[in-house]
Motif scaffolding. Structure first.
Motif, mmCIF file in Angstrom:
data_model
loop_
_atom_site.group_PDB
_atom_site.id
_atom_site.type_symbol
_atom_site.label_atom_id
_atom_site.label_comp_id
_atom_site.label_asym_id
_atom_site.label_seq_id
_atom_site.Cartn_x
_atom_site.Cartn_y
_atom_site.Cartn_z
ATOM 1 N N ILE A 86 0.803 -1.253 -0.052
ATOM 2 C CA ILE A 86 -0.134 -0.084 -0.026
ATOM 3 C C ILE A 86 0.702 1.267 -0.250
ATOM 4 N N LEU A 87 1.689 1.328 0.804
ATOM 5 C CA LEU A 87 2.816 2.344 0.758
ATOM 6 C C LEU A 87 3.564 2.559 -0.509
ATOM 7 N N ASP A 88 3.895 1.552 -1.173
ATOM 8 C CA ASP A 88 4.519 1.708 -2.564
ATOM 9 C C ASP A 88 3.505 2.127 -3.603
ATOM 10 N N GLN A 89 2.137 1.666 -3.579
ATOM 11 C CA GLN A 89 1.371 2.066 -4.287
ATOM 12 C C GLN A 89 1.266 3.650 -4.147
ATOM 13 N N LEU A 90 1.123 4.132 -2.868
ATOM 14 C CA LEU A 90 0.903 5.631 -2.849
ATOM 15 C C LEU A 90 2.166 6.280 -3.306
ATOM 16 N N TRP A 91 3.255 5.877 -2.961
ATOM 17 C CA TRP A 91 4.580 6.599 -3.228
ATOM 18 C C TRP A 91 4.857 6.388 -4.842
ATOM 19 N N SER A 92 4.538 5.491 -5.259
ATOM 20 C CA SER A 92 4.983 5.180 -6.921
ATOM 21 C C SER A 92 3.908 5.425 -7.689
ATOM 22 N N SER A 93 2.646 5.907 -7.254
ATOM 23 C CA SER A 93 1.478 6.153 -8.160
ATOM 24 C C SER A 93 1.833 6.805 -9.302
ATOM 25 N N PRO A 94 1.759 6.874 -10.644
ATOM 26 C CA PRO A 94 1.798 7.601 -11.657
ATOM 27 C C PRO A 94 0.957 8.611 -11.527
ATOM 28 N N LYS A 95 -0.149 8.804 -10.937
ATOM 29 C CA LYS A 95 -0.843 9.917 -10.570
ATOM 30 C C LYS A 95 -0.705 10.380 -9.137
ATOM 31 N N PRO A 96 -0.865 11.663 -9.146
ATOM 32 C CA PRO A 96 -0.195 12.381 -7.993
ATOM 33 C C PRO A 96 -1.427 12.023 -6.811
ATOM 34 N N VAL A 97 -1.199 11.749 -5.901
ATOM 35 C CA VAL A 97 -1.977 11.679 -4.543
ATOM 36 C C VAL A 97 -1.976 12.574 -3.530
ATOM 37 N N VAL A 98 -3.246 13.062 -3.012
ATOM 38 C CA VAL A 98 -3.317 14.239 -2.110
ATOM 39 C C VAL A 98 -4.007 13.575 -0.920
ATOM 40 N N ALA A 99 -3.493 13.742 0.250
ATOM 41 C CA ALA A 99 -4.107 13.175 1.452
ATOM 42 C C ALA A 99 -4.907 14.429 2.259
ATOM 43 N N ARG A 100 -5.871 14.302 2.624
ATOM 44 C CA ARG A 100 -6.964 15.233 3.261
ATOM 45 C C ARG A 100 -7.126 14.659 4.646
ATOM 46 N N LEU A 101 -6.678 15.284 5.745
ATOM 47 C CA LEU A 101 -6.724 14.830 7.032
ATOM 48 C C LEU A 101 -7.708 15.846 7.987
ATOM 49 N N ALA A 102 -9.075 15.432 8.292
ATOM 50 C CA ALA A 102 -9.824 16.183 9.260
ATOM 51 C C ALA A 102 -9.686 15.662 10.579
ATOM 52 N N GLY A 103 -8.592 14.806 10.890
ATOM 53 C CA GLY A 103 -8.430 14.401 12.068
ATOM 54 C C GLY A 103 -6.901 13.659 12.152
ATOM 55 N N PRO A 104 -6.705 12.974 13.537
ATOM 56 C CA PRO A 104 -5.309 12.449 13.743
ATOM 57 C C PRO A 104 -4.786 11.534 12.902
ATOM 58 N N ALA A 105 -3.672 11.163 12.749
ATOM 59 C CA ALA A 105 -3.061 9.912 12.374
ATOM 60 C C ALA A 105 -2.025 9.305 13.063
ATOM 61 N N ARG A 106 -1.748 8.234 13.069
ATOM 62 C CA ARG A 106 -0.975 7.661 14.245
ATOM 63 C C ARG A 106 -0.131 6.384 13.249
ATOM 64 N N ALA A 107 1.064 6.208 13.514
ATOM 65 C CA ALA A 107 1.993 5.013 13.216
ATOM 66 C C ALA A 107 1.857 4.886 11.576
ATOM 67 N N GLY A 108 1.159 3.792 11.233
ATOM 68 C CA GLY A 108 0.722 3.499 9.805
ATOM 69 C C GLY A 108 0.073 4.459 9.251
ATOM 70 N N GLY A 109 -0.706 4.928 9.927
ATOM 71 C CA GLY A 109 -1.429 5.955 9.156
ATOM 72 C C GLY A 109 -0.601 7.508 8.612
ATOM 73 N N ILE A 110 0.339 7.496 9.737
ATOM 74 C CA ILE A 110 1.549 8.596 9.074
ATOM 75 C C ILE A 110 2.314 8.250 8.041
ATOM 76 N N GLY A 111 2.438 6.772 7.897
ATOM 77 C CA GLY A 111 3.266 6.338 6.739
ATOM 78 C C GLY A 111 2.361 6.580 5.474
ATOM 79 N N MET A 112 1.224 6.343 5.552
ATOM 80 C CA MET A 112 0.445 6.737 4.295
ATOM 81 C C MET A 112 0.550 8.269 4.270
ATOM 82 N N VAL A 113 0.234 8.815 4.968
ATOM 83 C CA VAL A 113 0.299 10.520 4.746
ATOM 84 C C VAL A 113 1.761 10.874 4.071
ATOM 85 N N ALA A 114 2.594 10.302 4.454
ATOM 86 C CA ALA A 114 3.914 10.585 4.071
ATOM 87 C C ALA A 114 4.246 10.128 2.824
#
Length: 257
Positions: A86-114
């Motif tokens: 999943i992290l690689d899918q987000l990181w290497s996606s040929p289509k830009p990915v924008v994260a929208r956070l209306a609340g907290p993230a922890r641990a793996g959630g932060i990994g996805m944000v990054a």
């Protein structure tokens, strides 16, 4: 049949992928991981999609791994194969990915944000690399988080597990912007719209470029970069962009308003 935990919609060239498991704070359960990975693959393959928005329902973006599922599980059953994908899918996606956070993230959630290209959160969003406090290591997420974070901040926050807010997340490179809740959607929409103005192949190549190791000196990279640049100037997409600029019109890849 279990209810769907990840929703997928497309409008105006944007695929919106919504985590919808508020009962466990959008934790990365096995079902959510499967559905999220499938949604990301769907967006990658969908020609109607130019950019991807990763968002959520409920008050928490993502609480990290589902610890109820992890309790008592062996090393092979902790999502260690699915989550890196999943992290690689987000990181290497040929289509830009924008994260929208209306609340907290922890641990793996932060990994996805990054792993996303752009991330926007409200001031109420908080973050913590809480792994060490339960006796585990932020190993997998380090591969997406550490390229974003300032080194001193990374040492402090990985080792202490301390909570930090969205303003500091911007300062250390985890987020692009922290905006009031009533401005969140407009800010994210602005980023999404800006991204759809770029040529699809040019965006994919630029994302790849951003992830490449840097040459030791500029001179070491000029030949390869000149070849890449010249190829895009001569490409169908590049020529369409040049014509549209001269003709004062939008290029054919920009979605209709």
């Amino acid at each position: 049949m279990a209810d769907e935990l990840v929703h997928y919609t497309v409008a105006g060239g944007t695929a919106t992928i919504t985590l919808d498991s508020p009962h466990n704070r959008n934790a990365l359960s096995a079902q959510l991981r499967r559905e999220l990975s499938a949604a990301l693959e769907r967006a990658k393959a969908d020609d109607a999609v130019r950019v991807v928005q990763l968002t959520h329902t409920g008050s928490v973006f993502c609480a990290g791994m589902d610890l109820k599922e992890a309790r008592g599980a062996g090393a092979g059953d902790q999502g260690v194969n699915e989550f890196p994908k999943i992290l690689d899918q987000l990181w290497s996606s040929p289509k830009p990915v924008v994260a929208r956070l209306a609340g907290p993230a922890r641990a793996g959630g932060i990994g996805m944000v990054a792993a996303c290209d752009i991330a926007v959160a409200v001031p109420e969003a908080t973050f913590a690399f809480s792994e060490v406090r339960i006796g585990v290591v932020p190993a997998v997420i380090s591969l997406t988080v550490l390229p974003r974070l300032q080194p001193r901040a990374a040492h402090e926050l990985f080792l202490t597990g301390e909570l930090f807010d969205a303003h500091r997340a911007v300062e250390i490179g985890l987020l692009n912007a922290c905006v009031p809740a009533d401005e969140l959607d407009a800010t994210v929409a602005g980023y999404l719209r800006s991204l759809t103005l770029g040529g699809p192949k040019a965006l994919a190549a630029t994302k790849e470029l951003l992830g490449r190791p840097r040459p030791a000196t500029p001179a070491d990279g000029f030949a390869a970069m000149n070849e890449l640049s010249a190829g895009f100037f001569a490409s169908e997409e590049g020529q369409e962009g040049i014509r549209s600029f001269a003709e004062k019109r939008k290029p054919n890849w920009v979605p209709a308003d």
